[in-house]
Design an enzyme around this catalytic site. Sequence first.
Site, PDB file in Angstrom:
ATOM      1  N   CYS A 164       0.821  -1.231   0.000  1.00 41.14           N
ATOM      2  CA  CYS A 164       0.000   0.000   0.000  1.00 41.14           C
ATOM      3  C   CYS A 164       0.843   1.265   0.000  1.00 41.14           C
ATOM      4  O   CYS A 164       0.399   2.310  -0.460  1.00 41.14           O
ATOM      5  CB  CYS A 164      -0.928   0.010   1.210  1.00 41.14           C
ATOM      6  SG  CYS A 164      -1.921  -1.459   1.320  1.00 41.14           S
TER       7      CYS A 164
ATOM      8  N   HIS B   5      -3.883   7.096   1.132  1.00 41.60           N
ATOM      9  CA  HIS B   5      -4.083   5.763   0.555  1.00 41.60           C
ATOM     10  C   HIS B   5      -5.506   5.317   0.870  1.00 41.60           C
ATOM     11  O   HIS B   5      -5.969   5.465   2.006  1.00 41.60           O
ATOM     12  CB  HIS B   5      -3.054   4.796   1.146  1.00 41.60           C
ATOM     13  CG  HIS B   5      -3.432   3.358   0.971  1.00 41.60           C
ATOM     14  ND1 HIS B   5      -3.759   2.831  -0.263  1.00 41.60           N
ATOM     15  CD2 HIS B   5      -3.572   2.347   1.872  1.00 41.60           C
ATOM     16  CE1 HIS B   5      -4.066   1.551  -0.104  1.00 41.60           C
ATOM     17  NE2 HIS B   5      -3.965   1.240   1.170  1.00 41.60           N
TER      18      HIS B   5
ATOM     19  N   ASN C  62      -9.845  -0.744  -2.459  1.00 44.80           N
ATOM     20  CA  ASN C  62      -8.437  -0.530  -2.122  1.00 44.80           C
ATOM     21  C   ASN C  62      -7.578  -1.124  -3.240  1.00 44.80           C
ATOM     22  O   ASN C  62      -7.562  -2.335  -3.424  1.00 44.80           O
ATOM     23  CB  ASN C  62      -8.156  -1.202  -0.770  1.00 44.80           C
ATOM     24  CG  ASN C  62      -6.705  -1.082  -0.333  1.00 44.80           C
ATOM     25  OD1 ASN C  62      -5.842  -0.707  -1.122  1.00 44.80           O
ATOM     26  ND2 ASN C  62      -6.448  -1.416   0.919  1.00 44.80           N
TER      27      ASN C  62
END
Length: 335
Positions: free
Chosen positions: A115, A262, A292
């Site tokens: 991430c 993020h 995501n």
Amino acid sequence: MYNSKIIGLGKYVPENVVTNNDLSKLMDTNDAWIQERTGIKERRWIDKNSEDTSAVMGAKAARIAIERSGLTKDDIDFIVFATLSPDYYFPGCGVQIQDMLEMPTIGALDVRNQCSGFIYAVSVADQFIKTGMYKNILVIGAEYHSGGLDKTTRGRSVSVIFGDGAGAAVMSRAENTDHGILSSHLHSEGKYAKELIVEGPNIKHWVPQMLEENNPDDISYFPYMNGQHVFKHAVVRFSEAIMEGLAANKLEKEAIDMLIPHQANLRISQFIQKKFGLRDNQVFNNIQKYGNTTAASVIIALTEAWEAGKIKDNDLVVLAAFGSGFTWGSVVIRW
Ligand code: UT7
């Protein structure tokens, strides 16, 4: 020492939209649970008949970013590619981009920071430009999650969250040293590696062994996440990384024009927004549409915010991410 700035942005997401209701046909889940816990309404999953992969999507986003930068592929000196879902175990996607875009035989580096991948990739590119080694660098974040998820009730706590997509930025030497990347800060805490992991196959439990065991209950090759543990660390580390970036530039939180977090969970973004006292138009979220997308999430969000005219010259833009590793970090940009 030179400064670097972003001069071109691009994104690509697969056409195939998968809604929460679509998922409830595959597993025991529902729209209300997913929206309440994550904010996600839908995500893009590559259609199995499509030719898209992390590298292919990355190349599509890169072509747009290069065109918008006003450069050509032949002006690019180096490639940095961040993904946790490369097309091949090796080689990485960076060399595929060099080939797909028919670029000269420039260097290509693959970043493995999940991430935080795009934050790490921008930081690496920034250092190369600062030292004068390279002038124009193509930085890509791309992710093909849907091919590797457990799409049954067994995997529901993870599989409803992740989506596919890619984004790209062209970073270039800046003439004006007051603008561009002002700072980047990177962190890791490997003792939590197993809290968000795809464990198999691994070097001690390799493919022939797994095939021999033929164990239908072996879920080591699906992503595992200790969701609540990750959530608790995320809110702390996001805040720290943003504060660290501001402090390094002697700036207060009021100076932030646009925060691009993020896209891990809308609840995490909202927590950070509240903590920093930011208005809705100072934080950009698109997890509702894409889920995501790990290494692609910050660059897709940055590109969409810029396309929507939400980032203007001279704005202070803060990028921040936290995820598997654990790894986290921030980038502060004077646009
Ligand atoms: O990008 C990298 C960083 N990632 C993150 O920062 C993610 C951080 N974590 C999270 O976002 C949240 O922990 C999740 C969204 C992953 C999960 O939310 P949660 O509120 O922590 O739920 P939970 O895992 O504690 O599960 C609560 C309940 C459980 O049922 P019981 O045991 O209470 O009966 C789960 O079995 O919800 C159940 N559940 C689901 N129900 C419907 C888990 N997944 C689902 C699902 N649909 N998809």
